[in-house]
Motif scaffolding. Structure first.
Motif, short mmCIF file in Angstrom:
data_model
loop_
_atom_site.label_atom_id
_atom_site.label_comp_id
_atom_site.label_asym_id
_atom_site.label_seq_id
_atom_site.Cartn_x
_atom_site.Cartn_y
_atom_site.Cartn_z
N ASN A 239 -54.25 -34.68 -12.69
CA ASN A 239 -55.27 -34.13 -11.78
C ASN A 239 -55.72 -35.19 -10.77
OD1 ASN A 239 -55.41 -31.46 -12.64
ND2 ASN A 239 -56.68 -32.02 -14.42
N GLU A 240 -55.87 -36.43 -11.27
CA GLU A 240 -56.28 -37.52 -10.36
C GLU A 240 -55.25 -37.70 -9.25
OE1 GLU A 240 -56.83 -40.89 -12.92
OE2 GLU A 240 -58.60 -39.99 -13.87
N GLU A 241 -53.95 -37.45 -9.58
CA GLU A 241 -52.89 -37.63 -8.59
C GLU A 241 -52.81 -36.41 -7.64
OE1 GLU A 241 -50.91 -40.13 -7.92
OE2 GLU A 241 -51.68 -41.39 -9.53
N GLY A 242 -53.64 -35.39 -7.93
CA GLY A 242 -53.65 -34.20 -7.07
C GLY A 242 -52.40 -33.33 -7.21
N ILE A 243 -51.82 -33.30 -8.41
CA ILE A 243 -50.63 -32.46 -8.61
C ILE A 243 -51.08 -31.13 -9.22
CG2 ILE A 243 -48.46 -32.27 -9.93
CD1 ILE A 243 -48.34 -35.37 -9.88
N LYS A 282 -46.23 -27.09 -9.13
CA LYS A 282 -46.02 -26.35 -7.88
C LYS A 282 -45.52 -27.34 -6.85
CE LYS A 282 -49.20 -22.44 -7.39
NZ LYS A 282 -49.38 -22.05 -8.79
N SER A 283 -44.57 -26.88 -6.02
CA SER A 283 -44.06 -27.81 -5.01
C SER A 283 -43.27 -27.05 -3.96
CB SER A 283 -43.14 -28.83 -5.67
OG SER A 283 -42.34 -29.46 -4.71
N ASN A 284 -43.26 -27.59 -2.74
CA ASN A 284 -42.34 -27.02 -1.76
C ASN A 284 -40.97 -27.67 -2.00
OD1 ASN A 284 -42.34 -29.56 -0.71
ND2 ASN A 284 -43.71 -29.10 0.98
N LYS A 294 -42.84 -38.66 -9.71
CA LYS A 294 -44.24 -39.10 -9.73
C LYS A 294 -44.83 -38.77 -11.12
CE LYS A 294 -48.31 -38.65 -6.77
NZ LYS A 294 -48.79 -37.99 -5.55
N ILE A 295 -44.50 -37.54 -11.59
CA ILE A 295 -44.98 -37.14 -12.92
C ILE A 295 -44.38 -38.08 -13.97
CG2 ILE A 295 -44.89 -35.31 -14.67
CD1 ILE A 295 -44.98 -33.27 -12.35
N TYR A 296 -43.11 -38.45 -13.78
CA TYR A 296 -42.45 -39.37 -14.72
C TYR A 296 -43.25 -40.67 -14.82
CZ TYR A 296 -39.03 -42.75 -16.48
OH TYR A 296 -38.40 -43.73 -17.21
N VAL A 341 -39.94 -31.86 -17.42
CA VAL A 341 -40.66 -31.73 -16.15
C VAL A 341 -39.84 -30.80 -15.24
CG1 VAL A 341 -41.56 -32.98 -14.15
CG2 VAL A 341 -41.54 -34.07 -16.41
N ARG A 342 -40.45 -29.69 -14.82
CA ARG A 342 -39.74 -28.75 -13.93
C ARG A 342 -40.69 -28.20 -12.88
NH1 ARG A 342 -37.88 -24.41 -18.44
NH2 ARG A 342 -36.40 -25.66 -19.64
N SER A 343 -40.13 -27.91 -11.71
CA SER A 343 -40.94 -27.19 -10.73
C SER A 343 -40.92 -25.71 -11.12
CB SER A 343 -40.34 -27.36 -9.34
OG SER A 343 -39.11 -26.67 -9.29
#
Length: 739
Positions: A239-243, A282-284, A294-296, A341-343
C-alpha cells in the motif's frame, strides 16, 4: 414420478439454463444466445426419457458440462452448444448430418469428434488405453475444443461418481489421472487439472485422501493465521508503494500434497509448502513487468528468497501461455512459502488457459486464438513415435519437448536430448570433465551417474583426477558424443594395460629362459587359444595368465620331440599372422545377460528373427516357454513392445572372458589403530578392483569386516586376498560363497 415432481424438475432445468447464459465468461451476442437455446432444446428433447444412475434427469449432465465449458474454461457459443449436445448422436437417432443442417458445420464437427471418443471403449489393458488416447488426440487435428469439452465432461462425471460401483470408480479415476489430468495441464487449465487430480485421488486411494482432507481441516485455523501474518506485513508495504492489489491464500491441492509425501517419503506435517500466497495486481500492459519486480523487491525486503526456486514466467511464458512470477521465501517459523505474483490479465490466463488469450489479443477472434494453439499441438502429434505407450508417457512428461533444458551450478542453460542422464550432462560441458566425473548432484542431491534429467534441473558435476570410465558407463549415457568419448578412453586404457602386460610377460618369460619375440608371441596366442597379440598382452596385464600356464607352455616348447610331431601333423597355423598383429581386443560374444543387474537366466532364441551372438536383442517373458530372445528390429518387436511392455526385459551379449564377477570377502583380525585406513588403501590401490560395498565393525579388540569387490577373474582376487593378509593386524581373509 408425480406431476409435482416433474414440474419441479422442469423448473430446475429452466433455472440451470438461465444460469448457463448468465455465467458465460465470453460476452454472448443475441446470435450466440439463439444457437445455445436451440442446442438446449435439441438436447432436452433427445434425452427426455433418460435418467442418470443417481436418478436425476439426464439433461442435467450436458448442462453441467456446458457450464464448465462456459464459466471455468471460458469458451464461446460454438463450444457451449457442442457441450450441450455431446451425447445426442450417441444416445439417440439424431445424426451428425442433422446437426449440421440445424446448426453449422463447426458445431457438427465438434459433436462428431466427441461421439468418436465416446465410441472408443477403454479396456483394463494400459496399452489399449494408450491406443485410445492416441485416437482421441488425433481428433485434435480437427479441433482442440473436442478435447476441452471431453475434459469438462470427464470433470462432471468425476464430480458425480458417488453412485457407481467401486471397481468402476477406481477404473475411471485412474484413467483420469493417467490421461485427462496431464491433458488439462498441457492445455493450461490448471484449476480443472487440480480438481481432476484431487477427485482421482479420492477414488483411487480413498483412505489417504480422507486422511489428508481431515488433516487440512484440523490445521486450517493455524494456517489461516499464518497466511494472515504474512499478508498483513506485505499489504502494508505494498500500500505504501501505491500498488493496487489483492492477496489470496491458496492451499496446495490434496493430490500435490500426496505427491510430495510420496516423492520425499515424508508425513503430512513435514510437507512445508502446503500453501501459497497469490498477489494479483492491477496494471496497464506497459507496466506489468515493472510492477511484478517491484512487488518482488517488496516481498524480499521482508522475507529471504530461495534463489534456486525463483521462476520467472513473465519474461518467458510457458508454452501454455502461463505467465507469473513465483517466489519461494522463508516465512515465519522457518517454513517455505510460495508467493505467486500475477497481474489481473495473467491471472485470467492462468485460470482460463487459452480462452483468455485472444480476449487480450486485439481483435483476435476465438477461431484465430485456436489456430495458433492448434498448430502447436498438431506439431506434437505429427512427430509422435509409433509406439502408443511411449507416446502417452512422453505426453505425460511434456507434449512436445524433444529436448530438456538444465542449468549449470552457475545458472547457465544447457540443452540436452530428452532421456539424457547426469553423465551425459558432464560430457556435454567438456569431454575431459565427462571422463573425470566421480559423482553428480541434481538440485543439490547426490544421484547416480545414470540419473535421467528433467527440464529445470540444476546439475553439478564432481570430478576427480584419478577417475576413469568403466565399460558400464556406456549403459549410463544416451548421447553419441558421450558414448564415443567413453569408447575411446576405454580403448586407450586397454592399450595401456596391454603395454604393462607386455613388460610383465617379458619378465616372466625371461625367468623361464624364453625371449619374447614375434615367434613366441604367435605361439603363445595359439597356446592360449586367443585371436590377437593385444588379447595376449591385455590378459597378462589384468592377470588372467597364470605362472603355471606359462610353465606348461615352456615345458611344451622345450619338449622338441613332441613339437616335431605336432608340426608334422598340424601344418596350418591356427591364427593367421596378420590376424595376430591386429591392434584390438577381440570380443567373443558368448553369453547373454538380462536386466540392469546382468543376471544369467535360461532362455530360448526365437525362431521369427533368429538372433545370433552380438545382435541387439531383448528378452520377452512368454507364458509357457520361459524367456524368448528377439532381435530389436524383429518384425514382431513393435507389437510386443506396445501391447506387452511389462513383459519385456533388457538383454545383451557379453564376452564371458571379460565379464566382471562379484566376490564377497570376510576379514577378521585385531583392532589396531589405522587398520581400516590400511585395509581400504590396499583394496583401492590394486588395479582393476572395484569396491561395491564395505562394512567394518570392531568389538572388544576384535575386528570384523565384509567387503564386496568386483573383479574380472580369479587371479586378481587371489592377488587381492594375499595383499590383504599382509596388512598388519589382519588374521584371516576368506571368500564367502552364499552372500
Amino acid at each position: 414420478m408425480t406431476e409435482l415432481e416433474l414440474e419441479a424438475e422442469n423448473k430446475a432445468i429452466a433455472q440451470e439454463y438461465k444460469e448457463l447464459l448468465r455465467i458465460s465468461y465470453q460476452t454472448l451476442t443475441d446470435e450466440d444466445k439463439k444457437i445455445i437455446r436451440k442446442a438446449f432444446d435439441v438436447a432436452v428433447d433427445a434425452h427426455k426419457d433418460q435418467r442418470r444412475k443417481s436418478g436425476e434427469a439426464y439433461i442435467f449432465h450436458p448442462i453441467a458440462v456446458a457450464k464448465i465449458v462456459a464459466r471455468d474454461i471460458g469458451l464461446g457459443a460454438t463450444s457451449i452448444a457442442a457441450a450441450l449436445m455431446h451425447d445426442v448422436v450417441e444416445d439417440t437417432d439424431i445424426t451428425v448430418q442433422d446437426i449440421e443442417k440445424m446448426f453449422n458445420p463447426k458445431i457438427a464437427q465438434l459433436v462428431e469428434g466427441l461421439t468418436k471418443i465416446a465410441k472408443v471403449k477403454t479396456d483394463q489393458e494400459i496399452s489399449m488405453q494408450a491406443e485410445n488416447f492416441r485416437k482421441m488426440l488425433l481428433t485434435l487435428n480437427d479441433d482442440v475444443r473436442v478435447i476441452i469439452i471431453k475434459i469438462a465432461d470427464r470433470l462432471h462425471n468425476m464430480q458425480t461418481m458417488g453412485s457407481m460401483a467401486d471397481y468402476k470408480q477406481a477404473k475411471i479415476a485412474s484413467e483420469t489421472l493417467y490421461i485427462y489430468a496431464p491433458l488439462a495441464h498441457r492445455l493450461g487449465l490448471y484449476n480443472i487439472k487440480t480438481q481432476l487430480e484431487d477427485l482421482g485421488l479420492k477414488y483411487t486411494e480413498p483412505e489417504i485422501y480422507n486422511d489428508i482432507v481431515s488433516k487440512i481441516k484440523e490445521t486450517k485455523e493455524e494456517q489461516d493465521a499464518y497466511i494472515k501474518t504474512i499478508s498483513d506485513i506485505l499489504s502494508k508495504s505494498l500500500n505504501e508503494e501505491g500498488i493496487e492489489f489483492t492477496i489470496k491464500g491458496r492451499p496446495k491441492s490434496i493430490y500435490s500434497i500426496r505427491r510430495k509425501m510420496k516423492a520425499q517419503g515424508v508425513t503430512f506435517d513435514e510437507v512445508y509448502d502446503k500453501f501459497a500466497l497469490r498477489i494479483i495486481y492491477k496494471s496497464n500492459p506497459h507496466d506489468e513487468k515493472f510492477i511484478a519486480w517491484k512487488i518482488y523487491s517488496v516481498v524480499t525486503d521482508h522475507y529471504r528468497p530461495s534463489p534456486s526456486r525463483l521462476r520467472d514466467w513473465i519474461s518467458s511464458p510457458k508454452s501454455t501461455g502461463y505467465e507469473a512470477l513465483h517466489i519461494t521465501v522463508m516465512g515465519p517459523k522457518g517454513r517455505w512459502v510460495e508467493i505467486q505474483v500475477r497481474s489481473e490479465r495473467m491471472d485470467e490466463i492462468a485460470e482460463k488457459g487459452y480462452a483468455a488469450h485472444y480476449k487480450y489479443k486485439n481483435g483476435a477472434t476465438e477461431e484465430h486464438g485456436l489456430e495458433i494453439w492448434l498448430n502447436q499441438l498438431k506439431e506434437a502429434l505429427e512427430n509422435s513415435a509409433s509406439n502408443a505407450v511411449d507416446f502417452v508417457e512422453d505426453f505425460k512428461l511434456n507434449l512436445y519437448a524433444k529436448e530438456i533444458y538444465v542449468f549449470t551450478p552457475k545458472g547457465e542453460i544447457k540443452s540436452l536430448p530428452k532421456g539424457a542422464t547426469s553423465l551425459d550432462f558432464a560430457f556435454s560441458i567438456h569431454s575431459e570433465i565427462g571422463v573425470k566425473t566421480r559423482g553428480t548432484r541434481v538440485n543439490g542431491k547426490l544421484v547416480p551417474l545414470n540419473h535421467v534429467l528433467n527440464s529445470g534441473d540444476q546439475v553439478e558435476i564432481i570430478t576427480s583426477a584419478n577417475q576413469k570410465p568403466t565399460s558400464q558407463w556406456l549403459d549410463y549415457v544416451t548421447t553419441s558424443r558421450a558414448k564415443n568419448k567413453i569408447k575411446n578412453v576405454l580403448n586407450e586404457n586397454t592399450k595401456k594395460i596391454a603395454e604393462d602386460g607386455k613388460e610383465l610377460l617379458e619378465r616372466k618369460l625371461r625367468h623361464l629362459k624364453i625371449t619374447l619375440n614375434e615367434n613366441t608371441v604367435n605361439e603363445l596366442v595359439n597356446f592360449f587359444k586367443l585371436q590377437t597379440s593385444l588379447d595376449l598382452f591385455y590378459r597378462a596385464g589384468i592377470g588372467t595368465i597364470e605362472n603355471q600356464q606359462l610353465k606348461d607352455y615352456a615345458a611344451q616348447k622345450s619338449n622338441t620331440l613332441v613339437n616335431f610331431f605336432k608340426k608334422t601333423i598340424k601344418r596350418s597355423p591356427s591364427s593367421q599372422p596378420e590376424q595376430i598383429h591386429k591392434n584390438e581386443i577381440s570380443k567373443k560374444f558368448d553369453m547373454l545377460v538380462f536386466g540392469a543387474e546382468q543376471d544369467k537366466l535360461d532362455y530360448k532364441l526365437s525362431s521369427c528373427c533368429n538372433p545370433i551372438p552380438g545382435d541387439d536383442v531383448f528378452g520377452f517373458v512368454t507364458i509357457n516357454e520361459g524367456i524368448k530372445v528377439h532381435k530389436k528390429d524383429c518384425p514382431n518387436a513393435i507389437s510386443m513392445q506396445s501391447n506387452y511392455a511389462y513383459r519385456i526385459i533388457q538383454a545383451k551379449w557379453i564376452d564371458s572372458s571379460q565379464e566382471e564377477f562379484k566376490a564377497v570377502l570376510k576379514i577378521t583380525g585385531m583392532d589396531i589403530l589405522g587398520l581400516t585406513n590400511d585395509l581400504t588403501k590396499v583394496i583401492s590401490s590394486q588395479m582393476n578392483v572395484n569396491i561395491q560395498s564395505i562394512s567394518l565393525s570392531s568389538e572388544a579388540g576384535i575386528f570384523n569386516g565384509q567387503v564386496t569387490v568386483v573383479v574380472q577373474n580369479n587371479t586378481i582376487l587371489k592377488k587381492l586376498i594375499d595383499n590383504i593378509k599382509k596388512v598388519d593386524g589382519i588374521d584371516k581373509v576368506t571368500r564367502v560363497y552364499n552372500n
